[in-house]
Design a protein around this motif. Structure first.
Motif, mmCIF file in Angstrom:
data_model
loop_
_atom_site.group_PDB
_atom_site.id
_atom_site.type_symbol
_atom_site.label_atom_id
_atom_site.label_comp_id
_atom_site.label_asym_id
_atom_site.label_seq_id
_atom_site.Cartn_x
_atom_site.Cartn_y
_atom_site.Cartn_z
ATOM 1 N N ILE A 26 -19.629 -43.357 3.900
ATOM 2 C CA ILE A 26 -21.320 -43.400 4.664
ATOM 3 C C ILE A 26 -22.006 -42.435 4.503
ATOM 4 C CG2 ILE A 26 -21.934 -45.625 5.145
ATOM 5 C CD1 ILE A 26 -20.262 -47.372 5.772
ATOM 6 N N THR A 27 -22.889 -42.181 4.104
ATOM 7 C CA THR A 27 -24.207 -41.748 4.410
ATOM 8 C C THR A 27 -25.388 -42.838 5.870
ATOM 9 O OG1 THR A 27 -25.430 -42.361 3.350
ATOM 10 C CG2 THR A 27 -24.490 -40.148 3.012
ATOM 11 N N SER A 28 -26.138 -41.702 7.026
ATOM 12 C CA SER A 28 -26.523 -41.966 7.955
ATOM 13 C C SER A 28 -26.934 -40.973 7.836
ATOM 14 C CB SER A 28 -26.126 -42.840 8.601
ATOM 15 O OG SER A 28 -26.107 -43.530 9.816
ATOM 16 N N ALA A 29 -26.997 -40.743 10.134
ATOM 17 C CA ALA A 29 -27.301 -39.488 10.164
ATOM 18 C C ALA A 29 -26.377 -38.683 10.578
ATOM 19 C CB ALA A 29 -27.529 -40.034 12.283
ATOM 20 N N ASN A 30 -24.585 -38.989 9.974
ATOM 21 C CA ASN A 30 -23.628 -38.458 9.788
ATOM 22 C C ASN A 30 -23.301 -38.271 8.442
ATOM 23 O OD1 ASN A 30 -23.852 -36.035 12.143
ATOM 24 N ND2 ASN A 30 -23.399 -37.737 13.354
ATOM 25 N N ILE A 31 -21.489 -38.163 8.554
ATOM 26 C CA ILE A 31 -20.866 -39.210 6.711
ATOM 27 C C ILE A 31 -19.440 -39.687 8.218
ATOM 28 C CG2 ILE A 31 -19.807 -38.941 5.159
ATOM 29 C CD1 ILE A 31 -21.142 -36.889 4.420
ATOM 30 N N GLU A 32 -19.630 -41.129 7.589
ATOM 31 C CA GLU A 32 -19.406 -42.152 8.262
ATOM 32 C C GLU A 32 -17.716 -42.352 7.536
ATOM 33 O OE1 GLU A 32 -20.871 -41.612 11.503
ATOM 34 O OE2 GLU A 32 -19.401 -42.498 11.478
ATOM 35 N N PHE A 33 -16.713 -42.240 7.460
ATOM 36 C CA PHE A 33 -15.201 -42.235 7.307
ATOM 37 C C PHE A 33 -14.340 -43.650 7.452
ATOM 38 C CE2 PHE A 33 -14.759 -38.813 4.208
ATOM 39 C CZ PHE A 33 -15.241 -37.689 4.322
ATOM 40 N N GLN A 49 -18.831 -54.700 11.066
ATOM 41 C CA GLN A 49 -20.300 -54.447 11.568
ATOM 42 C C GLN A 49 -20.006 -52.635 12.406
ATOM 43 O OE1 GLN A 49 -22.663 -57.150 12.531
ATOM 44 N NE2 GLN A 49 -23.701 -55.234 12.462
ATOM 45 N N LEU A 50 -21.144 -52.091 11.932
ATOM 46 C CA LEU A 50 -21.386 -51.283 11.775
ATOM 47 C C LEU A 50 -22.109 -50.651 13.058
ATOM 48 C CD1 LEU A 50 -21.656 -49.533 8.215
ATOM 49 C CD2 LEU A 50 -19.731 -49.833 9.424
ATOM 50 N N SER A 51 -22.392 -49.645 13.661
ATOM 51 C CA SER A 51 -23.328 -48.963 14.838
ATOM 52 C C SER A 51 -24.361 -48.646 15.086
ATOM 53 C CB SER A 51 -22.320 -48.548 15.688
ATOM 54 O OG SER A 51 -21.833 -47.045 15.645
ATOM 55 N N TYR A 52 -24.037 -48.112 13.316
ATOM 56 C CA TYR A 52 -25.724 -47.059 12.922
ATOM 57 C C TYR A 52 -26.388 -47.913 11.539
ATOM 58 C CZ TYR A 52 -20.973 -46.260 10.130
ATOM 59 O OH TYR A 52 -20.354 -46.526 9.315
ATOM 60 N N LYS A 53 -27.334 -47.382 10.796
ATOM 61 C CA LYS A 53 -27.852 -48.114 9.608
ATOM 62 C C LYS A 53 -27.719 -47.222 8.337
ATOM 63 C CE LYS A 53 -32.242 -50.128 11.126
ATOM 64 N NZ LYS A 53 -31.879 -50.917 10.537
ATOM 65 N N PRO A 54 -26.197 -47.800 7.177
ATOM 66 C CA PRO A 54 -25.832 -47.162 6.102
ATOM 67 C C PRO A 54 -27.116 -47.211 5.261
ATOM 68 C CG PRO A 54 -25.633 -49.818 6.451
ATOM 69 C CD PRO A 54 -25.878 -49.119 7.725
ATOM 70 N N LEU A 55 -26.926 -45.873 4.743
ATOM 71 C CA LEU A 55 -27.503 -45.096 3.642
ATOM 72 C C LEU A 55 -27.143 -45.806 1.686
ATOM 73 C CD1 LEU A 55 -29.312 -42.534 4.595
ATOM 74 C CD2 LEU A 55 -30.736 -44.802 4.641
ATOM 75 N N SER A 56 -25.696 -45.042 1.895
ATOM 76 C CA SER A 56 -25.076 -45.163 0.860
ATOM 77 C C SER A 56 -23.474 -45.242 0.578
ATOM 78 C CB SER A 56 -25.411 -44.056 -0.601
ATOM 79 O OG SER A 56 -25.180 -43.951 -1.072
ATOM 80 N N VAL A 57 -23.245 -45.977 -0.240
ATOM 81 C CA VAL A 57 -21.566 -45.450 -0.091
ATOM 82 C C VAL A 57 -21.009 -45.318 -1.253
ATOM 83 C CG1 VAL A 57 -21.762 -48.544 -0.942
ATOM 84 C CG2 VAL A 57 -19.671 -46.751 0.890
#
Length: 572
Positions: free
Chosen positions: A382-389, A364-372
């Motif tokens: 993962i791209t979102s407001a930032n880039i999450e690893f 479960q993420l805490s943000y809306k993912p856009l791409s991976v």
């Protein structure tokens, strides 16, 4: 009028001449009329016509009018508001000797009532018969300085005109020199081009002669086989078939090799990026490079790049108990071991699927993912407001690893190399950027389309082998292929390309694009040729990814109520 005005200063200085007092209202109208009367209340000279207004308006009847002669000794010139208080707009009547300030009646009462010496101006005005030496000296120096400024400005204008003339002369001289140099350049390059043409033609002639021999050998073999099988005995036919087999195989191999190595030869001339003009003959320094470029004929070789796909498995993507809504897989990518990573934008999840498309992990993420994108064997970005690893273990356990803060809005993402991403933007003036794994952002040195894409209207991928960037333009029904090395591009428009969305690098480094309105995957070469189109058993295909060994591809769609994910085997 103008001439008279220009000589006013000269006339005033004529000895013995009596200066006429002019009507002030007429002067305000650019009309010169000798005054007949003076109004002490209006404090101005007036002609008879203008002074008659005092008899017409009741408010002016109390004004005191006297003849010009009577007023000549005491009249003052028009003060132009010099005699008015800035704060109260009333005439100055007092002078504060303590603070050395002029005062109107209001100032004297409000601001200077505690001062010891506030006197009426009319009582002390008679003491001043000429401007103070200090004031006159200041004005004299100011005039001299202003004249120096005026002289300098005139000199600057003259010098500017001379500089402009000099520029024209220099440009004409340079133009003549450059034209002479380019005449020499044209002769030199033409001679070299003719040499290259002659050498290339000799090579093509040799290849043509070799091909003619192969063609003659093929014709001879065909005639021999036809003759023997038409007129020969069974024994002769058997011997001929086995005797000629090796020769025919060798001949076929030679012709196939020639076919695969077909080239289109182009001769072009490109100037250096910075054209230098040294004091040397142009034949000794050529400001450019003559290139002999050979391109493989794609019409022949593209046959070997055409992709064929075979369905392997498919699953429906349904809403689960802990989901908010139907899933939307906005990003998918293969792990090196064949597992599949997916991000669910709607329900803010990251999921892992095995080779049979069975879900084996979820986070479960805490943000809306856009791409991976898969970064390594056990790390994804993962791209979102930032880039999450995220860290993804071999046992399908997922945990957050780190956050890479960025300033730009990113949607699609893929690897450029082991240290950098290529990322597609949205709501930004630069459609594609480079981001390091530590968050450093920079731009390509390429003229990308001057267009800002809304979210979901464009995707980008990177072809590492040829250093090319691909951008899909959904609503223009266009795919752009940019060559980073040469800053050139191919613009792909075709009836088969409709609303291109997701994209991936396919077999032989071709380009695979999802086309939702036609429910197809379109395969495009790096030079913009449509190679194949595969009709999918799903509505509105949205995202596509290809395994590391280019043997499988997975497609997801964006169709409310009928979400699917399909896996295909790739063959060529």
């Amino acid at each position: 009028m103008a001439e008279s005005g220009s000589k006013k200063g000269e006339d005033d200085e004529v000895p013995g001449r009596v200066k006429d007092n002019m009507c002030q209202p007429c002067l305000d109208k650019d009309k010169q009329t000798v005054a007949d009367k003076f109004c002490s209340t209006c404090n101005e000279f007036q002609c008879n016509e203008c002074s008659n207004v005092h008899n017409m308006l009741a408010i002016l009847k109390n004004h005191k009018l006297v003849s010009v002669k009577e007023a000549a000794a005491s009249v003052s010139f028009k003060m132009k508001a010099l005699d008015l208080c800035d704060e109260h707009q009333r005439s100055f009547e007092f002078f504060c000797e303590d603070e050395k300030k002029l005062c109107c009646s209001s100032c004297a009462i409000v601001n200077h009532r505690k001062c010891h010496s506030v006197v009426e101006i009319k009582k002390i005005a008679g003491k001043i018969t000429s401007p103070s030496p200090t004031l006159g000296e200041k004005l004299k120096k100011a005039k001299e300085a202003a004249e120096i400024v005026a002289k300098h400005i005139r000199s600057s204008k003259d010098q500017l005109a001379e500089d402009i003339k000099e520029i024209h002369v220099k440009i004409r001289q340079m133009r003549d020199e450059v034209m002479r140099m380019f005449d020499d350049l044209e002769d030199s390059v033409n001679k070299r081009a003719e040499t290259l043409q002659r050498e290339t033609l000799e090579n093509l002639t040799k290849k043509h002669a070799q091909n003619e021999k192969h063609l003659a050998d093929v014709t001879s073999c065909l005639e021999t086989i036809e003759s023997i099988f038409k007129n020969g005995t069974p024994v002769q036919k058997y011997i001929a078939e086995h005797k000629m087999e090796s020769n025919v195989n060798a001949l076929c191999r030679n012709i196939k090799e020639e076919c695969q190595n077909l080239e289109t030869v182009n001769i072009s001339f490109h100037f250096d990026e910075t054209l230098k003009l040294p004091p040397l003959p142009i034949t000794e320094y050529v400001p450019g490079q003559l290139l002999l470029k050979s391109n493989r004929q794609e019409d022949v070789n593209s046959v070997n790049m055409t992709m064929k796909v075979t369905p392997v498995s498919a699953i429906g993507l349904k809403k689960t108990e802990d989901d908010i809504d139907d899933p939307l897989y906005s990003g998918i990518d293969f792990l090196p071991d064949g597992r599949l990573m997916a991000v669910d934008n709607t329900n803010e999840k990251c999921l892992v699927y095995n080779e049979k498309l069975e879900k084996v992990g979820s986070y479960q993420l805490s943000y809306k993912p856009l791409s991976v994108v898969v970064v390594s064997e056990e790390e994804v970005a993962i791209t979102s407001a930032n880039i999450e690893f995220l860290h993804v273990s071999k046992c399908n356990e997922i945990r957050s690893s780190r956050t890479c803060k960025v300033k730009t809005k990113y949607d699609s993402i893929c690897l450029k190399d082991d240290r950098q991403f290529v990322v597609g933007t949205y709501d930004e003036p630069r459609p594609v950027r480079i981001v390091s794994l530590t968050g450093e952002e920079r731009d390509f040195d390429v003229n990308f389309p001057d267009k800002t894409y809304p979210i979901g209207s464009s995707a980008s991928i990177y072809i590492k082998s040829s250093d090319k960037v691909v951008i899909t333009d959904r609503y223009e029904h266009t795919v752009y292929i940019f060559d980073i090395k040469t800053d050139t591009k191919f613009v792909v428009k075709d009836d088969q390309i409709q609303q291109p969305c997701g994209a991936a690098v396919g077999p032989s480094d071709t380009i695979l694009v999802c086309c939702p309105t036609t429910d197809t995957i379109v395969q495009i070469s790096q030079t913009g040729q449509i190679l194949s189109s595969y009709k999918l058993d799903m509505t509105y295909p949205f995202r596509v990814c290809v395994s590391r060994d280019k043997s499988f591809l997975v497609v997801t769609n964006n169709c409310v109520g009928n979400m699917k994910m399909q896996k295909f085997k790739i063959s060529c």
